[in-house]
Design a protein around this motif. Structure first.
Motif, mmCIF file in Angstrom:
data_model
loop_
_atom_site.group_PDB
_atom_site.id
_atom_site.type_symbol
_atom_site.label_atom_id
_atom_site.label_comp_id
_atom_site.label_asym_id
_atom_site.label_seq_id
_atom_site.Cartn_x
_atom_site.Cartn_y
_atom_site.Cartn_z
ATOM 1 N N ASN A 1 0.838 -1.201 0.000
ATOM 2 C CA ASN A 1 0.000 0.000 0.000
ATOM 3 C C ASN A 1 0.872 1.250 0.000
ATOM 4 O O ASN A 1 2.084 1.177 0.229
ATOM 5 N N PRO A 2 0.268 2.412 -0.260
ATOM 6 C CA PRO A 2 1.067 3.636 -0.389
ATOM 7 C C PRO A 2 1.832 4.010 0.883
ATOM 8 O O PRO A 2 2.904 4.606 0.794
ATOM 9 N N GLU A 3 1.296 3.656 2.043
ATOM 10 C CA GLU A 3 1.988 3.999 3.289
ATOM 11 C C GLU A 3 3.317 3.258 3.351
ATOM 12 O O GLU A 3 4.365 3.859 3.615
ATOM 13 N N VAL A 4 3.262 1.959 3.111
ATOM 14 C CA VAL A 4 4.503 1.181 3.106
ATOM 15 C C VAL A 4 5.412 1.670 1.981
ATOM 16 O O VAL A 4 6.624 1.823 2.154
ATOM 17 N N ALA A 5 4.797 1.951 0.827
ATOM 18 C CA ALA A 5 5.590 2.381 -0.323
ATOM 19 C C ALA A 5 6.345 3.665 -0.024
ATOM 20 O O ALA A 5 7.477 3.847 -0.472
ATOM 21 N N SER A 6 5.726 4.554 0.757
ATOM 22 C CA SER A 6 6.405 5.829 0.997
ATOM 23 C C SER A 6 7.623 5.640 1.891
ATOM 24 O O SER A 6 8.598 6.380 1.772
ATOM 25 N N THR A 7 7.617 4.646 2.767
ATOM 26 C CA THR A 7 8.823 4.388 3.566
ATOM 27 C C THR A 7 9.820 3.550 2.779
ATOM 28 O O THR A 7 11.015 3.849 2.766
ATOM 29 N N ALA A 8 9.301 2.524 2.109
ATOM 30 C CA ALA A 8 10.201 1.653 1.341
ATOM 31 C C ALA A 8 10.875 2.425 0.223
ATOM 32 O O ALA A 8 12.038 2.190 -0.105
ATOM 33 N N GLY A 9 10.119 3.378 -0.338
ATOM 34 C CA GLY A 9 10.649 4.166 -1.441
ATOM 35 C C GLY A 9 11.845 5.004 -1.033
ATOM 36 O O GLY A 9 12.681 5.373 -1.858
ATOM 37 N N LEU A 10 11.931 5.312 0.270
ATOM 38 C CA LEU A 10 13.072 6.089 0.770
ATOM 39 C C LEU A 10 14.171 5.190 1.325
ATOM 40 O O LEU A 10 15.350 5.528 1.281
ATOM 41 N N ALA A 11 13.753 4.015 1.839
ATOM 42 C CA ALA A 11 14.686 3.159 2.578
ATOM 43 C C ALA A 11 15.943 2.828 1.770
ATOM 44 O O ALA A 11 17.051 2.933 2.277
ATOM 45 N N TRP A 12 15.764 2.461 0.514
ATOM 46 C CA TRP A 12 16.938 2.060 -0.268
ATOM 47 C C TRP A 12 17.727 3.275 -0.761
ATOM 48 O O TRP A 12 18.896 3.174 -1.109
ATOM 49 N N LEU A 13 17.054 4.440 -0.766
ATOM 50 C CA LEU A 13 17.715 5.633 -1.293
ATOM 51 C C LEU A 13 18.775 6.174 -0.345
ATOM 52 O O LEU A 13 19.819 6.656 -0.771
ATOM 53 N N PHE A 14 18.480 6.089 0.971
ATOM 54 C CA PHE A 14 19.374 6.733 1.933
ATOM 55 C C PHE A 14 20.798 6.180 1.888
ATOM 56 O O PHE A 14 21.737 6.951 1.663
ATOM 57 N N PRO A 15 20.984 4.874 2.078
ATOM 58 C CA PRO A 15 22.364 4.385 2.045
ATOM 59 C C PRO A 15 23.033 4.651 0.699
ATOM 60 O O PRO A 15 24.190 5.072 0.647
ATOM 61 N N LEU A 16 22.263 4.426 -0.378
ATOM 62 C CA LEU A 16 22.844 4.581 -1.707
ATOM 63 C C LEU A 16 23.272 6.028 -1.955
ATOM 64 O O LEU A 16 24.329 6.304 -2.519
#
Ligand SMILES: Nc1ncnc2c1ncn2[C@@H]1O[C@H](COP(=O)(O)OP(=O)(O)OP(=O)(O)O)[C@@H](O)[C@H]1O
Ligand SMILES: [Mg+2]
Lengths: 280, 332
Positions: free
Chosen positions: A180-195
């Motif tokens: 769902n969009p709520e999970v997507a909004s966190t997951a969408g950032l999760a991989w971006l931060f370390p990278l």
């Protein structure tokens, strides 16, 4: 009434093109209907530029020019960071589409299956280009300059556009995989931060701990930032002689093409299989 | 008559949940079949498989004679789908939505424009056509959603709970539209939780529970399956209840039921109105005051309760089945 061209190998490519344009138009219309969303996607990187240029600019030393040369170093980094974080938007947007059931409508139409994502990513590219223009102007205002040739500068912009387009496919794929969009909004950032932050966008790789340096050097985000610095003639402090440092532009290009080659088919497959059925 | 939809032995599971347990279904061309069942019974899953959105684990299905698993693209050219949840873009206008879907159905630009205008007129949305649909009422949005599914002139239409959340007037409007489509020859597979809706629109009804077909037939056949007519008697004085039951017993074709709280006696009968005349005469002879007496045909509600109620009893021993919550999901 219903004029259907028989599906042949060739016509399916033609349809991919036209269907993608139709979906792109949908998203562009959407941008014009909610200008706030464009406004904030512009304002955020601008604030980053101002914040880093004036608040941290004096503290980070990248060369004899002091704060001025840090600003020149910084702007290509912000370009890279901005196109990376723009993918979080597409992740959420795609997840919303799936939740609202409009994905189902698309999937029940005899349209080209790649076009829904093609349109999403293309519209995102248009928005990214706008953001790059605004960022360039802001950068210019704080003292960033292009010192290289026009051809090199053009290459830098094309490479950034290509790279931006490539990473949106990762964002699209993540969006389709989330429930769902709520999970997507966190997951969408999760991989971006370390990278994004294990890279040279804010500080030179040579200032990082030894174990992190090879990771940061090969990180595609570092590569796009370093490519832009080289092509714009901006400072490249502590530049070594490893492959990512000597063949940066080539490597960035390979990265971008490879990301599209891997994630576009993955995302289209996820789109075909997505069965959330508009359930929240 | 040819069959517009044929499904046999469809099964589907999601993780541990068995959503479909082998569904067989046939819909004659030009008719409406109503798929009826409680929450989580597998209605949407069935529709999603038939409309190519989902692949069944096993079993097969054809729509318009085309296999849904092997030729989904060809199926998509002949179907229209209105899902349970509105499938339109909130930021576009009604017209822009329809034109977009028209283009994606591969109509030419001018065809898409003409078709969109036609549909807006037909669905009484002309005034709102150029407004963003964010401002549409629930009924308007539903109509637009249905209009969007008609963009390619489908011969088979899937409607998943088309009137859920609509007020009675909008619901009636929706029914009129659906009846109009059927009159033009469209085949419709409709899911609903409203028995009244199935009764009104569908020529055949298929009742699902826990992913299986538990009954099917015309509305009359289903009602007969539950039992024929019955007399419902309410006595004035509760002390007469036992005598009233004794009095009706000789007329009853099955077991009588007494509901003491409301002073009611139920007696299944055959023989229609003769039975009630007989009942009134006997009650009168026995000096029992009648507050109310009626001969009632079973409604689909009775059918539904008796069919699914039976299943629910079985399930009571185990844990509650998922998806059997009382209320509807979200308001859409
Ligand atoms: N995508 C999914 N993932 C997991 N479980 C699912 C999914 N879709 C359906 N289910 C489950 O499958 C079962 C059947 O669901 P389905 O949506 O077909 O029921 P329904 O009859 O349409 O119910 P409702 O009246 O609530 O719409 C339910 O138990 C549901 O929880
Ligand atoms: Mg459902």
């Amino acid at each position: 009434m219903t004029t259907i061209t028989p599906t042949s190998e060739r016509s399916s490519f033609v349809w991919l093109f036209f269907d993608t344009l139709a979906v792109t138009k949908r998203h562009i219309l959407k941008i014009t209907r909610v200008p706030e969303s464009l406004f904030f996607s512009l304002i955020q990187p601008v604030m980053f530029v101002l914040l880093f240029a004036f608040v941290f600019g004096g503290a980070i030393n990248v060369g004899p020019g002091g704060a001025q040369s840090y600003r020149e170093y910084l702007i290509p980094g912000i370009f890279a960071q901005t196109v990376m974080f723009a993918t979080a938007g597409i992740t959420v947007a795609i997840s919303y589409d799936a939740q609202l059931g409009i994905m189902d409508r698309f999937r029940s139409l005899p349209m080209s299956p790649g076009a829904v994502l093609g349109g999403h990513t293309l519209a995102n590219l248009v928005q990214n280009i706008l953001v790059l223009v605004v960022l360039s102007i802001t950068g210019f205002a704080v003292g960033w300059r292009i010192h290289g040739s026009i051809a090199d500068a053009a290459t830098a912009y094309v490479l950034m556009g290509l790279f931006a387009y490539a990473v949106t496919w990762i964002g699209a794929w993540v969006g389709l995989k989330m429930p769902n969009p709520e999970v997507a909004s966190t997951a969408g950032l999760a991989w971006l931060f370390p990278l994004t932050f294990a890279s040279n966008i804010f500080t030179p790789v040579s200032t990082m701990p030894g174990w992190l340096q090879p990771i940061a050097l090969w990180n595609p985000v570092s590569c796009i930032a370093l490519s832009a610095r080289k092509l714009f003639g901006n400072p490249t402090p502590g530049l070594g002689s490893t492959f990512p440092e000597t063949h940066t532009v080539l490597l960035t290009f390979i990265y971008a093409v490879a990301i599209i080659a891997i994630f576009a088919p993955l995302a289209v497959r996820a789109f075909k299989q997505n069965s959330s059925g508009g359930k929240a | 008559m040819t069959k517009a939809i044929v499904a046999s032995g469809l099964t589907k599971h999601f993780g541990d949940v068995k959503a479909l347990n082998g569904i067989d279904l046939e819909v004659e061309q030009g008719t409406v079949v109503g798929l009826l069942g409680p929450n989580g019974s597998g209605k949407t899953t069935t529709v999603r498989i038939l409309s190519t959105l989902l692949k069944a684990d096993s079993g097969s299905a054809t729509v318009g004679g085309i296999d849904v698993a092997s030729h989904p693209d060809d199926v998509r050219k002949v179907i229209g789908l209105t899902g349970q949840y509105a499938a339109v873009d909130n930021y576009l206008t009604g017209r822009e939505n329809l034109e977009l879907f028209g283009r994606l159905f591969h109509l030419s630009k001018s065809e898409a424009k003409v078709r969109a205008a036609e549909l807006l007129e037909r669905f009484d949305l002309e005034d709102a056509a150029d407004r963003g649909i964010k401002g549409y009422s629930g009924g308007m949005r539903r109509r637009l959603d249905l209009a969007a599914s008609l963009i390619g002139n489908p011969s088979v239409l899937f409607l998943d709970e088309p009137t859920t959340g609509l007020d009675p007037r909008s619901r009636q409007g929706m029914w009129d539209v659906i009846e109009g489509l059927v009159a033009e020859g469209t085949t419709v597979l409709l899911t609903t939780q409203y028995l009244e809706e199935a009764d009104q629109l569908a020529s055949r009804i298929v009742v699902l529970d826990h992913g299986s077909v538990i009954a099917q037939g015309t509305s009359d056949e289903l009602k007969n399956q539950v039992g024929g007519d019955r007399i419902e008697l309410i006595v004035t004085h509760s002390e007469d209840l036992a005598r009233a039951e004794e009095t009706l017993k000789p007329l009853a074709s099955g077991a009588t039921v007494v509901e003491e709280a409301i002073r009611k006696v139920l007696a299944p009968v055959s023989g229609g109105s003769r039975a009630i005349v007989d009942a009134v005469r006997r009650l009168d002879e026995a000096n029992i005051d009648i507050a109310d007496i009626a001969l009632r045909r079973p409604t689909l509600d009775d059918v539904f309760l008796s069919l699914t109620g039976h299943v629910a009893e079985d399930a009571e021993v185990g844990p509650k089945k998922p998806g059997r919550r009382g209320g509807r999901g979200g308001k859409k």
